[in-house]
Structure formats: structure tokens, C-alpha cells
Design a protein around this motif. Structure first.
Motif, short mmCIF file in Angstrom:
data_model
loop_
_atom_site.label_atom_id
_atom_site.label_comp_id
_atom_site.label_asym_id
_atom_site.label_seq_id
_atom_site.Cartn_x
_atom_site.Cartn_y
_atom_site.Cartn_z
N TYR A 31 0.82 -1.20 0.00
CA TYR A 31 0.00 0.00 0.00
C TYR A 31 0.86 1.25 0.00
O TYR A 31 1.92 1.30 0.63
CB TYR A 31 -0.91 0.04 1.23
N ALA A 32 0.39 2.26 -0.70
CA ALA A 32 1.00 3.58 -0.59
C ALA A 32 0.75 4.12 0.81
O ALA A 32 -0.28 3.83 1.43
CB ALA A 32 0.42 4.52 -1.64
N ASP A 33 1.69 4.91 1.32
CA ASP A 33 1.54 5.46 2.66
C ASP A 33 0.26 6.26 2.82
O ASP A 33 -0.35 6.28 3.89
CB ASP A 33 2.74 6.33 3.01
N SER A 34 -0.17 6.91 1.76
CA SER A 34 -1.33 7.77 1.82
C SER A 34 -2.65 7.02 2.03
O SER A 34 -3.64 7.63 2.42
CB SER A 34 -1.43 8.61 0.54
N VAL A 35 -2.65 5.70 1.79
CA VAL A 35 -3.90 4.94 1.90
C VAL A 35 -3.82 3.83 2.94
O VAL A 35 -4.84 3.15 3.18
CB VAL A 35 -4.32 4.34 0.54
N LYS A 36 -2.68 3.64 3.58
CA LYS A 36 -2.54 2.59 4.58
C LYS A 36 -3.55 2.79 5.71
O LYS A 36 -3.72 3.90 6.21
CB LYS A 36 -1.13 2.57 5.15
N GLY A 37 -4.20 1.71 6.09
CA GLY A 37 -5.20 1.77 7.14
C GLY A 37 -6.57 2.14 6.67
O GLY A 37 -7.54 2.02 7.43
N ARG A 38 -6.69 2.60 5.43
CA ARG A 38 -7.99 3.00 4.88
C ARG A 38 -8.43 2.12 3.72
O ARG A 38 -9.62 1.85 3.57
CB ARG A 38 -7.95 4.45 4.41
N PHE A 39 -7.48 1.70 2.89
CA PHE A 39 -7.79 0.88 1.72
C PHE A 39 -7.34 -0.56 1.95
O PHE A 39 -6.34 -0.81 2.63
CB PHE A 39 -7.07 1.40 0.47
N THR A 40 -8.07 -1.50 1.37
CA THR A 40 -7.72 -2.91 1.45
C THR A 40 -7.84 -3.54 0.07
O THR A 40 -8.89 -3.45 -0.56
CB THR A 40 -8.62 -3.66 2.43
N ILE A 41 -6.78 -4.19 -0.38
CA ILE A 41 -6.80 -4.87 -1.66
C ILE A 41 -6.96 -6.37 -1.42
O ILE A 41 -6.41 -6.92 -0.47
CB ILE A 41 -5.52 -4.59 -2.48
#
Length: 127
Positions: A60-70
Motif C-alpha cells: 500500500y502507498a503510505d497515503s492509503v494505509k489503514g484506509r484501503f484494502t486490496i
């Protein structure tokens, strides 16, 4: 040849959620990893998230860690991106990508590393 088709984009309010899907067809067995990139107007296409063929490695990019899940469902040849806690900075066209070369832990997946691209799906987050 591999074809990628994204879906699930749309307009949401800040703090809301969206789930993007990427359906792959063709010679999907030649791909080693799948990922998501995004591009906002006037900006370069940037990496968002990626997943290995087996699904045991995610990035994950740092900007989406904890918010996005692939995640992925190989039986359906589909990759998903669950996006929570969206903010206006997430507004962009989101592209599904695939690569024939293996993903490497700790190494950035650059746009130029991708071998196949989807047509993109628009995600707009209102404030």
C-alpha cells in the motif's frame, strides 16, 4: 494478451466508502501481480495498492494505509479495492494494472512496470 475492466467508481461524500472491482480476462495466468494506480488532473499516475498472485503479499502507498484494502478472488479472476474513510484528496481516475514480472517486497511498483492497464474508473469524493 490480458484485458482488465474496472467498475465501482462513483461520487461519495467525505468519510464514505467505495469498492472497486477489476475483472481480468485473456491470458491471466501470465500475470504475477495485480495492482491499482490513480491519477488526478495535472498529476502523475501514482501507485495505490498491489497484491501478489497468491494473495499472500499486499502493498500500500503510505497515503492509503489503514484506509484501503486490496484483495483478490482468483476463481473469478477479479481484484478488489475496498476504500474507506475517503477524503477529497482521493479523487482521481483509478486504474487497474497487471504485471508479468514478480512483485518484490520493499521495491516500489512504478507505473512503467505495468504490462496491462484497464480503462479507468472515476472516483470523486465531495467535501
Amino acid at each position: 494478451q490480458v484485458q482488465l475492466v474496472e467498475s465501482g467508481g462513483g461520487l461519495v461524500q467525505a468519510g464514505g466508502s467505495l469498492r472497486l472491482s477489476c475483472a481480468a480476462s485473456g491470458r491471466t495466468y501470465t500475470t504475477k501481480a495485480m495492482g491499482w494506480f490513480r491519477q488526478a488532473p495535472g498529476k502523475e499516475r501514482e501507485f495505490v495498492a498491489a497484491i501478489s498472485w497468491s494473495g499472500d503479499r499486499t502493498y500500500y502507498a503510505d497515503s492509503v494505509k489503514g484506509r484501503f484494502t486490496i484483495s483478490r478472488d482468483n476463481a473469478k479472476n477479479t481484484v478488489y479495492l475496498q476504500m474507506n474513510s475517503l477524503n477529497p484528496e482521493d479523487t482521481a481516475v483509478y486504474y487497474c494494472a497487471a504485471r508479468r514480472t514478480p512483485d518484490v517486497p520493499g521495491r516500489t511498483w512504478y507505473s512503467r512496470d505495468s504490462d496491462y492497464w484497464g480503462q479507468g474508473t472515476q472516483v470523486t469524493v465531495s467535501s
